[in-house]
Scaffold this motif. Structure first.
Motif, PDB file in Angstrom:
ATOM      1  N   ASP A 109       0.832  -1.204   0.000  1.00 37.77           N
ATOM      2  CA  ASP A 109       0.000   0.000   0.000  1.00 37.77           C
ATOM      3  C   ASP A 109       0.868   1.256   0.000  1.00 37.77           C
ATOM      4  N   PHE A 110       0.336   2.303  -0.629  1.00 40.67           N
ATOM      5  CA  PHE A 110       0.945   3.629  -0.619  1.00 40.67           C
ATOM      6  C   PHE A 110       0.104   4.548   0.246  1.00 40.67           C
ATOM      7  N   ILE A 111       0.745   5.468   0.937  1.00 41.16           N
ATOM      8  CA  ILE A 111       0.074   6.474   1.765  1.00 41.16           C
ATOM      9  C   ILE A 111       0.537   7.833   1.272  1.00 41.16           C
ATOM     10  N   TYR A 112      -0.400   8.743   1.047  1.00 43.75           N
ATOM     11  CA  TYR A 112      -0.068  10.109   0.643  1.00 43.75           C
ATOM     12  C   TYR A 112      -0.368  11.034   1.815  1.00 43.75           C
ATOM     13  N   VAL A 113       0.594  11.877   2.174  1.00 41.51           N
ATOM     14  CA  VAL A 113       0.427  12.854   3.249  1.00 41.51           C
ATOM     15  C   VAL A 113       0.617  14.241   2.644  1.00 41.51           C
ATOM     16  N   PRO A 114      -0.468  15.042   2.573  1.00 37.27           N
ATOM     17  CA  PRO A 114      -0.369  16.395   2.022  1.00 37.27           C
ATOM     18  C   PRO A 114       0.445  17.328   2.930  1.00 37.27           C
ATOM     19  N   PRO A 115       0.831  18.494   2.415  1.00 38.64           N
ATOM     20  CA  PRO A 115       1.582  19.458   3.218  1.00 38.64           C
ATOM     21  C   PRO A 115       0.838  19.866   4.500  1.00 38.64           C
ATOM     22  N   PHE A 116       1.590  20.077   5.548  1.00 35.99           N
ATOM     23  CA  PHE A 116       1.143  20.627   6.832  1.00 35.99           C
ATOM     24  C   PHE A 116       0.134  19.765   7.596  1.00 35.99           C
ATOM     25  N   VAL A 117      -0.151  18.546   7.175  1.00 38.62           N
ATOM     26  CA  VAL A 117      -1.129  17.706   7.876  1.00 38.62           C
ATOM     27  C   VAL A 117      -0.478  17.082   9.106  1.00 38.62           C
ATOM     28  N   PRO A 118      -0.979  17.411  10.313  1.00 36.12           N
ATOM     29  CA  PRO A 118      -0.455  16.751  11.512  1.00 36.12           C
ATOM     30  C   PRO A 118      -0.798  15.260  11.434  1.00 36.12           C
ATOM     31  N   HIS A 119       0.194  14.405  11.683  1.00 37.19           N
ATOM     32  CA  HIS A 119      -0.064  12.971  11.598  1.00 37.19           C
ATOM     33  C   HIS A 119       0.846  12.201  12.539  1.00 37.19           C
ATOM     34  N   GLN A 120       0.467  10.941  12.725  1.00 37.18           N
ATOM     35  CA  GLN A 120       1.204  10.031  13.586  1.00 37.18           C
ATOM     36  C   GLN A 120       1.176   8.653  12.932  1.00 37.18           C
ATOM     37  N   GLU A 121       2.338   8.027  12.822  1.00 36.57           N
ATOM     38  CA  GLU A 121       2.424   6.670  12.325  1.00 36.57           C
ATOM     39  C   GLU A 121       2.412   5.716  13.508  1.00 36.57           C
ATOM     40  N   ILE A 122       1.656   4.650  13.372  1.00 32.61           N
ATOM     41  CA  ILE A 122       1.535   3.652  14.436  1.00 32.61           C
ATOM     42  C   ILE A 122       1.822   2.287  13.837  1.00 32.61           C
ATOM     43  N   ASN A 123       2.654   1.507  14.502  1.00 26.77           N
ATOM     44  CA  ASN A 123       2.839   0.115  14.107  1.00 26.77           C
ATOM     45  C   ASN A 123       1.781  -0.682  14.859  1.00 26.77           C
ATOM     46  N   ALA A 124       0.771  -1.152  14.132  1.00 25.34           N
ATOM     47  CA  ALA A 124      -0.340  -1.872  14.744  1.00 25.34           C
ATOM     48  C   ALA A 124      -0.051  -3.362  14.927  1.00 25.34           C
ATOM     49  N   ASP A 125       1.157  -3.795  14.584  1.00 24.99           N
ATOM     50  CA  ASP A 125       1.528  -5.193  14.759  1.00 24.99           C
ATOM     51  C   ASP A 125       2.240  -5.342  16.101  1.00 24.99           C
ATOM     52  N   PRO A 126       1.761  -6.232  16.968  1.00 24.88           N
ATOM     53  CA  PRO A 126       2.387  -6.369  18.291  1.00 24.88           C
ATOM     54  C   PRO A 126       3.720  -7.109  18.276  1.00 24.88           C
ATOM     55  N   ALA A 127       4.078  -7.730  17.131  1.00 23.95           N
ATOM     56  CA  ALA A 127       5.278  -8.565  17.127  1.00 23.95           C
ATOM     57  C   ALA A 127       6.348  -8.162  16.109  1.00 23.95           C
ATOM     58  N   GLU A 128       5.952  -7.575  14.981  1.00 24.14           N
ATOM     59  CA  GLU A 128       6.906  -7.299  13.902  1.00 24.14           C
ATOM     60  C   GLU A 128       7.103  -5.803  13.687  1.00 24.14           C
ATOM     61  N   PRO A 129       8.312  -5.383  13.271  1.00 23.10           N
ATOM     62  CA  PRO A 129       8.528  -3.959  12.965  1.00 23.10           C
ATOM     63  C   PRO A 129       7.777  -3.552  11.699  1.00 23.10           C
ATOM     64  N   LEU A 130       7.468  -2.285  11.605  1.00 19.64           N
ATOM     65  CA  LEU A 130       6.872  -1.684  10.409  1.00 19.64           C
ATOM     66  C   LEU A 130       8.020  -1.080   9.616  1.00 19.64           C
ATOM     67  N   GLN A 131       8.150  -1.461   8.343  1.00 25.23           N
ATOM     68  CA  GLN A 131       9.224  -0.950   7.501  1.00 25.23           C
ATOM     69  C   GLN A 131       8.604  -0.301   6.274  1.00 25.23           C
ATOM     70  N   CYS A 132       9.019   0.932   5.995  1.00 27.03           N
ATOM     71  CA  CYS A 132       8.449   1.695   4.891  1.00 27.03           C
ATOM     72  C   CYS A 132       9.538   2.432   4.125  1.00 27.03           C
ATOM     73  N   VAL A 133       9.208   2.795   2.901  1.00 26.40           N
ATOM     74  CA  VAL A 133      10.032   3.679   2.083  1.00 26.40           C
ATOM     75  C   VAL A 133       9.313   5.020   2.032  1.00 26.40           C
ATOM     76  N   LEU A 134      10.056   6.110   2.196  1.00 27.15           N
ATOM     77  CA  LEU A 134       9.491   7.464   2.188  1.00 27.15           C
ATOM     78  C   LEU A 134      10.048   8.245   1.006  1.00 27.15           C
ATOM     79  N   VAL A 135       9.198   9.065   0.405  1.00 29.51           N
ATOM     80  CA  VAL A 135       9.641  10.000  -0.627  1.00 29.51           C
ATOM     81  C   VAL A 135       8.972  11.338  -0.332  1.00 29.51           C
TER      82      VAL A 135
END
Length: 165
Positions: A105-131
């Motif tokens: 999945d891709f996630i788009y975050v527009p300018p100035f939007v306050p946000h928080q990333e959460i790893n919802a998996d209790p056992a594995e790390p969340l790994q992402c690529v950012l641009v």
């Protein structure tokens, strides 16, 4: 056509050796970039590393069952590609909105939007690529926000692929 004609790119080839494509090895990413509590960002592509003029790209890792501090990226647009794990994004002035994302999945975050990333998996790390849409990593960490509970689940409908009914 005669074989004795010079191709226009023939004269430029030496220039492209050092000013062309660059491969940045995954074990050579730069952790010396703007950080937000709860996540670990590493830069791959930016002005300092490769001379990028309009892009910043890198990776982010969020430990199992962890969440980041609330932040935004100023005037920059951001794209997050989920490589592995279960991402939960909260956003809004009071983190009143939420959506889930999974590998591919891709996630788009527009300018100035306050946000928080959460790893919802209790056992594995969340790994992402950012641009991001500029060559520098703009990160504005915000003071703690008391989130609205429960948040409203919001799933974007792609207007070019929406299904009737």
């Amino acid at each position: 056509m005669s074989g004795d004609h010079e191709h226009p790119h023939d004269q430029a080839e030496p220039r492209w050796r050092d000013d062309g494509v660059r491969v940045i090895k995954g074990d050579r990413l730069d952790p010396n970039t703007a950080q937000t509590p709860g996540m670990f960002r590493q830069a791959a592509i930016n002005a300092a590393r490769v001379g990028a003029q309009k892009l910043w790209a890198g990776t982010v890792r969020i430990d199992a069952n962890a969440k980041t501090g609330v932040h935004h990226h100023g005037p920059l647009e951001s794209v997050i590609y989920v490589v592995s794990g279960h991402a939960r994004m909260r956003w809004g002035d009071h983190l009143e909105f939420v959506a889930e994302a999974f590998p591919g999945d891709f996630i788009y975050v527009p300018p100035f939007v306050p946000h928080q990333e959460i790893n919802a998996d209790p056992a594995e790390p969340l790994q992402c690529v950012l641009v991001r849409s500029d060559n520098e990593a703009v990160v504005v960490n915000l003071p703690d926000i008391a989130p609205v509970e429960p948040p409203e689940a919001v799933y974007w409908i792609d207007p070019t692929h929406k299904h009737p009914g």
